[in-house]
Design a protein around this motif. Structure first.
Motif, short mmCIF file in Angstrom:
data_model
loop_
_atom_site.label_atom_id
_atom_site.label_comp_id
_atom_site.label_asym_id
_atom_site.label_seq_id
_atom_site.Cartn_x
_atom_site.Cartn_y
_atom_site.Cartn_z
N GLY A 25 16.44 -3.68 3.08
CA GLY A 25 15.64 -4.70 3.75
C GLY A 25 15.74 -4.61 5.26
N PHE A 26 16.93 -4.33 5.79
CA PHE A 26 17.12 -4.19 7.23
C PHE A 26 16.34 -3.00 7.78
N TYR A 27 16.50 -1.84 7.12
CA TYR A 27 15.83 -0.63 7.61
C TYR A 27 14.31 -0.74 7.47
N GLN A 28 13.84 -1.46 6.47
CA GLN A 28 12.40 -1.67 6.33
C GLN A 28 11.91 -2.74 7.31
N GLY A 29 12.62 -3.83 7.42
CA GLY A 29 12.18 -4.95 8.23
C GLY A 29 12.21 -4.69 9.72
N LEU A 30 13.37 -4.34 10.25
CA LEU A 30 13.51 -4.14 11.69
C LEU A 30 13.04 -2.76 12.12
N LEU A 31 13.37 -1.73 11.36
CA LEU A 31 13.10 -0.36 11.80
C LEU A 31 11.80 0.21 11.25
N GLY A 32 11.11 -0.50 10.39
CA GLY A 32 9.78 -0.08 9.96
C GLY A 32 9.74 1.05 8.95
N PHE A 33 10.83 1.30 8.24
CA PHE A 33 10.81 2.32 7.20
C PHE A 33 10.09 1.77 5.97
N THR A 34 9.56 2.67 5.16
CA THR A 34 8.91 2.33 3.90
C THR A 34 9.76 2.90 2.77
N GLU A 35 9.95 2.10 1.73
CA GLU A 35 10.65 2.60 0.55
C GLU A 35 9.71 3.54 -0.19
N THR A 36 10.12 4.80 -0.35
CA THR A 36 9.27 5.80 -1.01
C THR A 36 9.68 6.04 -2.46
N ASP A 37 10.93 5.74 -2.79
CA ASP A 37 11.43 5.87 -4.15
C ASP A 37 12.72 5.09 -4.28
N ARG A 38 13.09 4.83 -5.52
CA ARG A 38 14.35 4.15 -5.84
C ARG A 38 14.77 4.63 -7.22
N GLY A 39 16.05 4.86 -7.44
CA GLY A 39 16.48 5.30 -8.76
C GLY A 39 17.98 5.37 -8.89
N ARG A 40 18.41 5.97 -10.01
CA ARG A 40 19.84 6.08 -10.33
C ARG A 40 20.17 7.52 -10.67
N LEU A 41 21.40 7.91 -10.33
CA LEU A 41 21.92 9.24 -10.66
C LEU A 41 23.38 9.12 -11.05
N PRO A 42 23.85 10.01 -11.94
CA PRO A 42 25.29 10.04 -12.19
C PRO A 42 26.01 10.64 -10.98
N GLY A 43 27.11 10.03 -10.58
CA GLY A 43 27.89 10.52 -9.45
C GLY A 43 28.93 11.53 -9.89
N ALA A 44 29.62 12.12 -8.94
CA ALA A 44 30.60 13.17 -9.21
C ALA A 44 31.79 12.66 -10.03
#
Length: 193
Positions: A25-44
């Motif tokens: 929300g911060f990076y989208q709101g103040l810095l004007g970024f757009t969310e292009t994708d969201r997801g989950r991955l198994p970590g190491a």
């Protein structure tokens, strides 16, 4: 056939966060970024990681990747800074007014001689720099508070007068030509010896 030098261009950064939605929300709101994708991955380590991909450029799927799982205790923040170019000085000054309105932490307008920069912190304490280049080079490091309350033309005059007092002052074009020659002589990515 001789090996062609490897051409590299910086693309994106990814870093771990505590609160994925707040940070997105911060990076989208103040810095004007757009969310292009969201997801989950198994970590190491068998953990499941949540990821949010953010961009300000339709030609770049992501410029920032926020990844869940930042450790709750770190001896220090390993991210020194995340830097974004503002394009023009009026744009940087307009952004400065936006940042003031958001009430962000640790706001620091400075000059480095070769740039005018605005530093502040995101909600998890990562330092962000939004900057514009000046037409001059000075030896680095250099960092002095700058009067961002001045109009753009007056701020640029102030910045030049200050830069002229610093070691190594010269036109950026001269410095750039020297660096282009030095970088061309490097080859590129060759293993030593």
């Amino acid at each position: 056939m001789a090996d062609d030098p490897v051409v590299l261009r910086f693309s994106h950064i990814g870093f771990r966060v505590h609160d994925l939605d707040r940070m997105a929300g911060f990076y989208q709101g103040l810095l004007g970024f757009t969310e292009t994708d969201r997801g989950r991955l198994p970590g190491a380590d068998g953990e499941t990681l949540d990821l949010v991909f953010l961009s300000r450029d339709p030609d770049e799927h992501h410029q920032i990747v926020l990844v869940s799982g930042r450790p709750s205790r770190l001896a220090f923040n390993p991210i020194n800074q995340i830097s974004l170019h503002a394009g023009t000085l009026p744009s940087l000054l307009a952004f400065h007014r936006q940042v003031l309105a958001w009430g962000v932490d640790d706001l620091q307008p400075v000059t480095h001689g070769n740039a005018l920069s605005l530093y502040f912190r995101d909600p998890e304490g990562n330092r962000i720099e939004v900057y514009v280049d000046t037409p001059w080079y000075v030896s680095q490091p250099a960092r002095v508070p700058a009067p961002f309350d001045l109009p753009a033309d007056a701020l640029m005059r102030w910045a030049e007068a200050h830069a002229r007092t610093l070691p190594g002052f010269r036109p950026r074009a001269e410095w750039r030509a020297e660096m282009a020659e030095r970088m061309a002589g490097r080859g590129g990515g060759q293993a030593p010896g």
